[in-house]
Design a protein around this motif. Structure first.
Motif, mmCIF file in Angstrom:
data_model
loop_
_atom_site.group_PDB
_atom_site.id
_atom_site.type_symbol
_atom_site.label_atom_id
_atom_site.label_comp_id
_atom_site.label_asym_id
_atom_site.label_seq_id
_atom_site.Cartn_x
_atom_site.Cartn_y
_atom_site.Cartn_z
ATOM 1 N N ALA A 167 -4.039 4.076 2.855
ATOM 2 C CA ALA A 167 -2.605 4.491 2.988
ATOM 3 C C ALA A 167 -2.396 5.972 3.097
ATOM 4 O O ALA A 167 -1.715 6.401 4.091
ATOM 5 N N LEU A 168 -3.024 6.837 2.332
ATOM 6 C CA LEU A 168 -2.638 8.205 2.553
ATOM 7 C C LEU A 168 -3.219 8.763 3.856
ATOM 8 O O LEU A 168 -2.442 9.626 4.282
ATOM 9 N N MET B 167 -1.027 0.835 10.203
ATOM 10 C CA MET B 167 -0.553 2.195 10.437
ATOM 11 C C MET B 167 0.869 2.137 10.256
ATOM 12 O O MET B 167 1.714 1.370 10.566
ATOM 13 N N LEU B 168 1.427 3.555 9.738
ATOM 14 C CA LEU B 168 2.958 3.674 9.728
ATOM 15 C C LEU B 168 3.468 3.937 11.084
ATOM 16 O O LEU B 168 2.755 4.544 11.997
ATOM 17 N N SER C 165 0.826 -1.210 -0.109
ATOM 18 C CA SER C 165 -0.041 0.175 -0.027
ATOM 19 C C SER C 165 0.795 1.314 -0.023
ATOM 20 O O SER C 165 0.267 2.312 -0.622
ATOM 21 N N TYR C 166 1.861 1.279 0.676
ATOM 22 C CA TYR C 166 2.865 2.365 0.841
ATOM 23 C C TYR C 166 3.784 2.765 -0.244
ATOM 24 O O TYR C 166 3.955 3.651 -0.748
ATOM 25 N N THR D 150 -9.798 2.123 -2.323
ATOM 26 C CA THR D 150 -10.019 2.118 -0.864
ATOM 27 C C THR D 150 -8.945 1.926 -0.225
ATOM 28 O O THR D 150 -8.035 2.711 0.796
ATOM 29 N N GLU D 151 -8.050 1.049 -0.573
ATOM 30 C CA GLU D 151 -6.627 0.611 0.038
ATOM 31 C C GLU D 151 -5.778 1.749 0.066
ATOM 32 O O GLU D 151 -5.078 2.188 1.128
ATOM 33 N N LEU D 152 -5.665 2.590 -1.277
ATOM 34 C CA LEU D 152 -4.715 3.557 -1.551
ATOM 35 C C LEU D 152 -5.248 4.639 -0.619
ATOM 36 O O LEU D 152 -4.283 5.641 -0.117
#
Length: 354
Positions: free
Chosen positions: A323-324, A288-289, A2-3, A318-320
């Motif tokens: 991630a944002l 989460m980061l 994702s990231y 949704t996944e992107l």
């Protein structure tokens, strides 16, 4: 993945290293409403002048009978859930429109479109290392009305936006009228995301919450309107309880069941471990980061909402989008600064090297 995908998308989605309202022509316009506050931050000390680093330590001192805790002012910031979301929208380079209670000099420096409906609330924030304690003073937004909104901004102009970010229903019950208006006079578009963060819904009575939920479902049923209910884990537990969702299910099953019971396009949980979304296509989870430091937690969830609105308005997956939103929330927690595309790219590059 994702990231990695987010890092690639950020490299082409925005023109400048630090967008700050200078997005490319494909940028979107997001309306954020309806609150506003002036947030006064304080550190909490014991009578000997030693800073208390956790709410638990504060609570133990209270339990032990201590009654005097000196407060040291640390910061004054424009606040309110809608304000925080609008700042994130703007810093990502999108076109933010903020409608709220903004009559205070602290709001004068914004570089985006604002419409004030009066005097902001006052929020006193006790800052601790592992979370903040908010002490709101009675504010003017309880009597918020759609008529007051119409007095300061043109509704047809608002619905020419690409998405709405509607927050803090708990404090601004009149926000329900915005959903009724959207349902009766919807935007002329194929898809219109409405990010809804109702706030700490454990506070109101259950009857009011149930009526609010019915309004969300009725709004989502209209044409292009896609209601995305975004809550933190504690708020989700309250949502699930009101909807009578079985607490013995797995996290993802409870999320999917809550979406079905609520009758909206998506339900999102954003927390310190992951962001999860139940959508018509299934359940998506993005971790989460990690953050090395914690500078400020108050307002991180609002940055999540603002970023989520931008991504969905752009038609991202949704996944992107999660991630944002995660990256923006994590950046704020670590730095107490609202993330720009350049700051996100740097953080993601550092994340990739670990």
């Amino acid at each position: 993945m994702s990231y990695d995908a987010l890092s690639e998308r950020l490299s082409v989605a925005f023109d400048s290293e630090d967008a700050g309202g200078e997005s490319d022509e494909s940028g979107v316009r997001v309306v954020s409403l309806p609150d506003g506050s002036v947030d006064y931050f304080y550190s909490v000390e014991d009578p000997q002048g030693r800073r208390l680093d956790t709410p638990a330590a504060f609570g133990r001192r209270l339990t032990d009978g201590e009654a005097t805790f000196p407060l040291t002012p640390t910061d004054t910031q424009p606040g309110g859930q809608a304000t925080n979301a609008a700042m994130q929208i703007h810093e990502l380079g999108e076109r933010a429109t903020l409608v709220g209670h903004l009559d205070h000099p602290v709001f004068d420096e914004f570089g985006f479109e604002t419409y004030s409906m009066g005097t902001p609330a006052t929020i006193n924030v006790l800052e601790f290392g592992d979370g903040d304690v908010l002490l709101p003073e009675p504010g003017p937004t309880a009597d918020w009305t759609i008529a007051a909104l119409d007095a300061v901004v043109d509704w047809p102009d608002l619905i020419r936006a690409d998405a709405f970010c509607c927050v803090n229903w708990v404090s601004v019950r009149g926000l329900t009228d915005v959903f009724d208006r959207l349902a009766s006079d919807p935007p002329e578009t194929n898809s219109f995301p409405i990010i809804v963060d109702p706030g700490a819904i454990g506070v109101p009575d259950e009857t009011a919450v149930e009526a609010f939920f019915r309004t969300l479902a009725e709004t989502d049923a209209v044409g292009p309107l896609d209601v995305v209910c975004s809550v933190n884990p504690t708020e989700f537990d309250r949502v699930a309880a009101v909807l009578d969702v079985d607490g013995d299910r797995s996290h993802l099953d409870r999320l999917a069941a809550a979406r079905t019971a609520l009758g909206v396009h998506s339900v999102v949980i954003h927390g310190p471990e992951a962001a999860r979304a139940a959508t018509p296509d299934g359940v998506v989870s993005v971790d989460m980061l990690e953050t090395a430091t914690t500078k400020r937690t108050t307002g991180a969830g609002d940055r999540f909402s603002g970023a989520l609105a931008c991504a969905l308005a752009r038609g991202w997956s949704t996944e992107l989008a999660l991630a944002l939103a995660n990256a923006c929330a994590a950046h704020f927690v670590a730095t107490a600064e609202t993330a720009t595309p350049g700051a996100l790219r740097a953080a993601l590059a550092d994340h990739g090297r670990r």
